[in-house]
Design an enzyme around this catalytic site. Structure first.
Site, PDB file in Angstrom:
ATOM      1  N   ARG A  81       0.825  -1.210   0.000  1.00 39.21           N
ATOM      2  CA  ARG A  81       0.000   0.000   0.000  1.00 39.21           C
ATOM      3  C   ARG A  81       0.862   1.265   0.000  1.00 39.21           C
ATOM      4  NH1 ARG A  81      -4.536   0.248   4.499  1.00 39.21           N
ATOM      5  NH2 ARG A  81      -2.769   0.816   5.797  1.00 39.21           N
ATOM      6  N   LYS A 183      -2.736   6.531   1.241  1.00 41.40           N
ATOM      7  CA  LYS A 183      -2.617   6.974   2.624  1.00 41.40           C
ATOM      8  C   LYS A 183      -1.695   8.177   2.694  1.00 41.40           C
ATOM      9  CE  LYS A 183      -2.802   4.593   7.031  1.00 41.40           C
ATOM     10  NZ  LYS A 183      -4.258   4.597   7.209  1.00 41.40           N
ATOM     11  N   GLU A 219     -16.295   6.478   3.909  1.00 46.95           N
ATOM     12  CA  GLU A 219     -15.425   6.223   5.054  1.00 46.95           C
ATOM     13  C   GLU A 219     -16.101   6.684   6.337  1.00 46.95           C
ATOM     14  OE1 GLU A 219     -12.037   5.177   5.320  1.00 46.95           O
ATOM     15  OE2 GLU A 219     -11.298   5.278   3.262  1.00 46.95           O
TER      16      GLU A 219
END
Ligand SMILES: *Cc1c(COP(=O)(O)O)cnc(C)c1O
Length: 339
Positions: A81, A183, A219
Site C-alpha cells: 500500500r 494513505k 469512510e
C-alpha cells in the site's frame, strides 16, 4: 524499562521510544539505512513534503504473543500500500525487503516497549515517506526520506467494544479520482475540520459520502465501513476514493471463511441503512468500532443498539484479534513472527 511503564494507562499518544530507522533516497537510489536514537528530522525548508504534500505513511502494529514472542500482522500489505501511495505521488517506491527489514529492526530494537500479552496494548508502528531537498517548483523532490518509528499504545476500547455515534458530513475528504485511495497526509488535513465539527455535536467522528453523488457511504472518519444484514451478509462499500483498509480485507476474509457469512463489496446507500442489523468502522488503530447510530440530515438511524455491540461484530473482532495475538490459527502469510 518495563518496570517503569504503566501498561494499563497507555492511550494513543506519541512516546519517544529509543530507536527508529532512517534511510535516504539520493542520487537515484536508496542509500544504506540505519537505526538511530535521534527523533528529530533536519530537512530543507523547501522540501516538497512541507509545501506540496508529497508524503505518505502507513500504520501497523506488533503484538505480544502468550509465549512472549512478537507478531507482525500482514506487514507485506502495508508495504504494497505504501508503494501504491508512492506511485500516485510520484515518489520512489520502497522495496518490500527494505520496508520489512526496517520494520523488523525497529520492533526488535524497541522490544521492551511491546506491551505484555493480556494488557490489550500493542506497539504501533509508523512508516513515513517524505519528499525532501531544495525544490520550490511544483515538481517531485530531488531526495526522499523513509523512516519507521514506533510507540506502545493501549487498547482503543478499555472495557470491551462500545458503540459510538457518527454524523454524515457535508464535506468530502477526497475527490472522485483524487487521492482518497492512498494513505497521504493531505486527506487527513482535509478531515480535521469536519472531524472537529462532528465532535462538537457530540459524535465520535463524521461519515463521508462518495464525492461524486453524495448518496453512498465511503469512510467513517479515518476507518472503513461495514454492515451486517439480516440475511447474514457482510457488506462494505467499494469505490476508487476509499482507502483500502487491511483490517477490512481481513474481516471480509474471516467473515466468509470462518464465520460463513456472504460477503459483498458494493454500494452502501445512505438512504438504505435499514438493511443492516449491525454496523462498524474498521482500521488498525481500533480494529473495530461498533457504530451505535448514524445521524443523516434530520434522522438518527440506530443499528443494533446504542450501548451494546452486536454478536456478529463481536465474533469478527474476537477472531481477528485472536489471530493477531497468536491465539487463533492465522490464514497463510498473515503473521510474520519477529521473535
Ligand atoms: C489507514 C486508514 C484506514 C484503515 O486501514 P487499515 O489498513 O485497516 O489500518 C481506513 N481509512 C483511512 C482513510 C485510512 O487512512
Amino acid at each position: 524499562m518495563e518496570k517503569t511503564m504503566n501498561w494499563n494507562e497507555l492511550g494513543f499518544n506519541y512516546i519517544k521510544t529509543p530507536w527508529r530507522f532512517l534511510v535516504k533516497w539520493q542520487d537515484g537510489a536508496w542509500q544504506p539505512g540505519a537505526l538511530t536514537q535521534d527523533n528529530q528530522l533536519t530537512i530543507s525548508e523547501a522540501s516538497t513534503a512541507l509545501h506540496y504534500g508529497q508524503q505518505c505513511f502507513e500504520g501497523l502494529k506488533a503484538y505480544r504473543r502468550k509465549d512472549g514472542g512478537v507478531n507482525l500482522f500482514r506487514p507485506q500489505e502495508n508495504s504494497r500500500r505504501l508503494n501504491n501511495s508512492a506511485k500516485r505521488l510520484y515518489m520512489p517506491e520502497v522495496p518490500e525487503e527494505l520496508f520489512l527489514s526496517a520494520v523488523t529492526q525497529v520492533v526488535k530494537a524497541n522490544e521492551a516497549y511491546v506491551p505484555p500479552y493480556g494488557s490489550g496494548g500493542t506497539l504501533y508502528i509508523r512508516p513515513l515517506l517524505i519528499g525532501v531537498g531544495d525544490m520550490i517548483g511544483v515538481q517531485a523532490a530531488p531526495e526522499y526520506l523513509f523512516t519507521v518509528f514506533c510507540m506502545p499504545v493501549g487498547p482503543y476500547f478499555k472495557g470491551g467494544l462500545t458503540p459510538t455515534n457518527f454524523i454524515v458530513s457535508e464535506y468530502d475528504r477526497a475527490a472522485p479520482m483524487g487521492t482518497g485511495a492512498i494513505k497521504v497526509g493531505g486527506n487527513y488535513a482535509a478531515s480535521l475540520l469536519p472531524g472537529k465539527e462532528a465532535k462538537e455535536k457530540n459524535f465520535s467522528d463524521c461519515i463521508y459520502l462518495d464525492p461524486q453523488t453524495h448518496t453512498k457511504i465511503e469512510e467513517v472518519g479515518s476507518a472503513n465501513f461495514f454492515g451486517i444484514t439480516k440475511e447474514n451478509q457482510f457488506v462494505t462499500p467499494s469505490s476508487p476514493s476509499i482507502l483500502p483498509s487491511i483490517t477490512k480485507y481481513s474481516l471480509l476474509y474471516l467473515a466468509k471463511n470462518r464465520l460463513g457469512l456472504e460477503t459483498i463489496e458494493g454500494d452502501v446507500y445512505i438512504d438504505d441503512l435499514d438493511r443492516f442489523t449491525e454496523a462498524g468502522a474498521c482500521g488498525t488503530a481500533a480494529v473495530i468500532s461498533p457504530i451505535g447510530g448514524i445521524q443523516y440530515k434530520d434522522t438518527f438511524h440506530v443499528f443494533y443498539s446504542e450501548t451494546e455491540v452486536g454478536p456478529v461484530t463481536q465474533k469478527l473482532y474476537d477472531e481477528l484479534v485472536g489471530i493477531q495475538f497468536g491465539d487463533i490459527e492465522a490464514p497463510e502469510d498473515w503473521i510474520l513472527q519477529v521473535n
